[in-house]
Design an enzyme around this catalytic site. Sequence first.
Site, PDB file in Angstrom:
ATOM      1  N   LYS A 196       0.878  -1.361  -0.032  1.00 37.85           N
ATOM      2  CA  LYS A 196       0.039   0.178  -0.031  1.00 37.85           C
ATOM      3  C   LYS A 196       0.684   1.355   0.006  1.00 37.85           C
ATOM      4  O   LYS A 196       1.589   1.499   0.956  1.00 37.85           O
ATOM      5  CB  LYS A 196      -0.840   0.050   1.257  1.00 37.85           C
ATOM      6  CG  LYS A 196      -1.789   1.293   1.185  1.00 37.85           C
ATOM      7  CD  LYS A 196      -2.722   1.317   2.457  1.00 37.85           C
ATOM      8  CE  LYS A 196      -3.226   2.349   2.487  1.00 37.85           C
ATOM      9  NZ  LYS A 196      -4.490   2.410   3.552  1.00 37.85           N
ATOM     10  N   LYS A 249      -2.255  -1.527  -4.002  1.00 39.84           N
ATOM     11  CA  LYS A 249      -3.000  -0.596  -3.834  1.00 39.84           C
ATOM     12  C   LYS A 249      -2.148   0.894  -3.752  1.00 39.84           C
ATOM     13  O   LYS A 249      -1.144   1.055  -3.207  1.00 39.84           O
ATOM     14  CB  LYS A 249      -3.919  -0.549  -2.370  1.00 39.84           C
ATOM     15  CG  LYS A 249      -4.627   0.718  -2.113  1.00 39.84           C
ATOM     16  CD  LYS A 249      -5.290   0.558  -0.535  1.00 39.84           C
ATOM     17  CE  LYS A 249      -5.696   1.810  -0.536  1.00 39.84           C
ATOM     18  NZ  LYS A 249      -6.281   2.048   0.828  1.00 39.84           N
TER      19      LYS A 249
HETATM   20  C1  PBG Z   1      -7.639   3.054   5.557  1.00 36.87           C
HETATM   21  C2  PBG Z   1      -7.729   3.133   4.253  1.00 36.87           C
HETATM   22  C3  PBG Z   1      -7.395   4.180   3.230  1.00 36.87           C
HETATM   23  C4  PBG Z   1      -8.025   3.595   2.084  1.00 36.87           C
HETATM   24  C5  PBG Z   1      -8.478   2.314   2.370  1.00 36.87           C
HETATM   25  N1  PBG Z   1      -8.197   1.873   3.579  1.00 36.87           N
HETATM   26  C6  PBG Z   1      -7.114   5.438   3.385  1.00 36.87           C
HETATM   27  C7  PBG Z   1      -5.729   5.844   3.703  1.00 36.87           C
HETATM   28  O1  PBG Z   1      -5.004   4.985   3.779  1.00 36.87           O
HETATM   29  O2  PBG Z   1      -5.660   7.046   3.738  1.00 36.87           O
HETATM   30  C8  PBG Z   1      -8.179   4.264   0.838  1.00 36.87           C
HETATM   31  C9  PBG Z   1      -9.195   3.747  -0.269  1.00 36.87           C
HETATM   32  C10 PBG Z   1      -9.433   4.621  -1.370  1.00 36.87           C
HETATM   33  O3  PBG Z   1      -8.766   5.724  -1.503  1.00 36.87           O
HETATM   34  O4  PBG Z   1     -10.580   4.114  -2.163  1.00 36.87           O
HETATM   35  N2  PBG Z   1      -6.111   3.294   6.048  1.00 36.87           N
END
Ligand code: PBG
Length: 325
Positions: A196, A249
């Site tokens: 991520k 992601k």
């Molecule tokens: C929580 C989380 C996030 C997303 C999914 N889980 C936000 C982040 O890390 O700031 C983003 C999902 C999206 O943008 O569709 N940590």
Amino acid sequence: MAFPTTRPRRLRASAPRRALVREHQLRPEQLILPIFVSEVATEPEPVPALPGVFRYPLQGAVKTASEAKAAGLGGVILFGIPAHKDPRGSAAADPEGIVQETVRAIKAEVGELLVFADLCLCEYTDHGHCGLLSASGEVDNDATVEALAEVAASYAQAGVDFVAPSDMMDGRVGAIRSALDQEGYQGVGILAYAAKFASSFYGPFRTAANSAPAFGDRRSYQLDPANGREAIREALLDVEEGADIVMVKPALAYGDLIRAIHERTYLPVAAYNVSGEYAMVKAAAAAGAFEEREAVLEILTSLLRAGAQLVITYHALQAARWLTS
Ligand code: PBG
């Protein structure tokens, strides 16, 4: 043998020929729909940055989950928006918290539909970081991991099928696996947000979940978009720690890593087609740049081609309907 004997266009000359040699075919059950469920909403609240996406009260989330089931989706993933935030994000582990209650309601009212729960503290902490802070204001890895394991067990108790840790702390997958096993939830799976990245494409999500960090950014825990090798290392660690599915992601700018991780593990690989990617498609389609349907199906199919086996997308319901109409 080369041209003029060899003519690749022969296989593309008609629709039946193209269908015969098509390598990937998107199916609704490969798609997972994100659902924002809010403890404070009394009716569906549109998210301005994400046309067609809402923050639902519990019953609205259940209704959306039943639409997901009717559309044949692979599942839904829940994101909770609690009524109260505090420095420790304690609402996340509340056995009667919004995610726990929604999981129970979906399991009771919708029946056979896979329910995933995003596992992170950022929607629950008043400072908006994905973990607990130390006295000096840094995100404390080990304390956060402990808290996440506790939240995971409470989601499992509510009946969730998969927990999906999205925090990027070190060692969390292993700790969550042990906590689940210790409490007797051997059957609950872990979809790990393994690679991520610290990405600008989460912008719309943060307005929807009200989870932007109050200070600083997430770069001390999320990956540097410049680093592919480190992303593979992270994914392999999650595999070792017991993840059932590993996820990359965002999706669109990271196809190289979907492919690389697909080649280095035999676990299913997921891609998260994130909020900013959805918003871009919506904006471009609204501006007349292209047909939304064609663009969405092209994007989702390209993620399969890159090596993803399942995709989390805000377009899931719509795409499933397009695929079956
Ligand atoms: C929580 C989380 C996030 C997303 C999914 N889980 C936000 C982040 O890390 O700031 C983003 C999902 C999206 O943008 O569709 N940590």
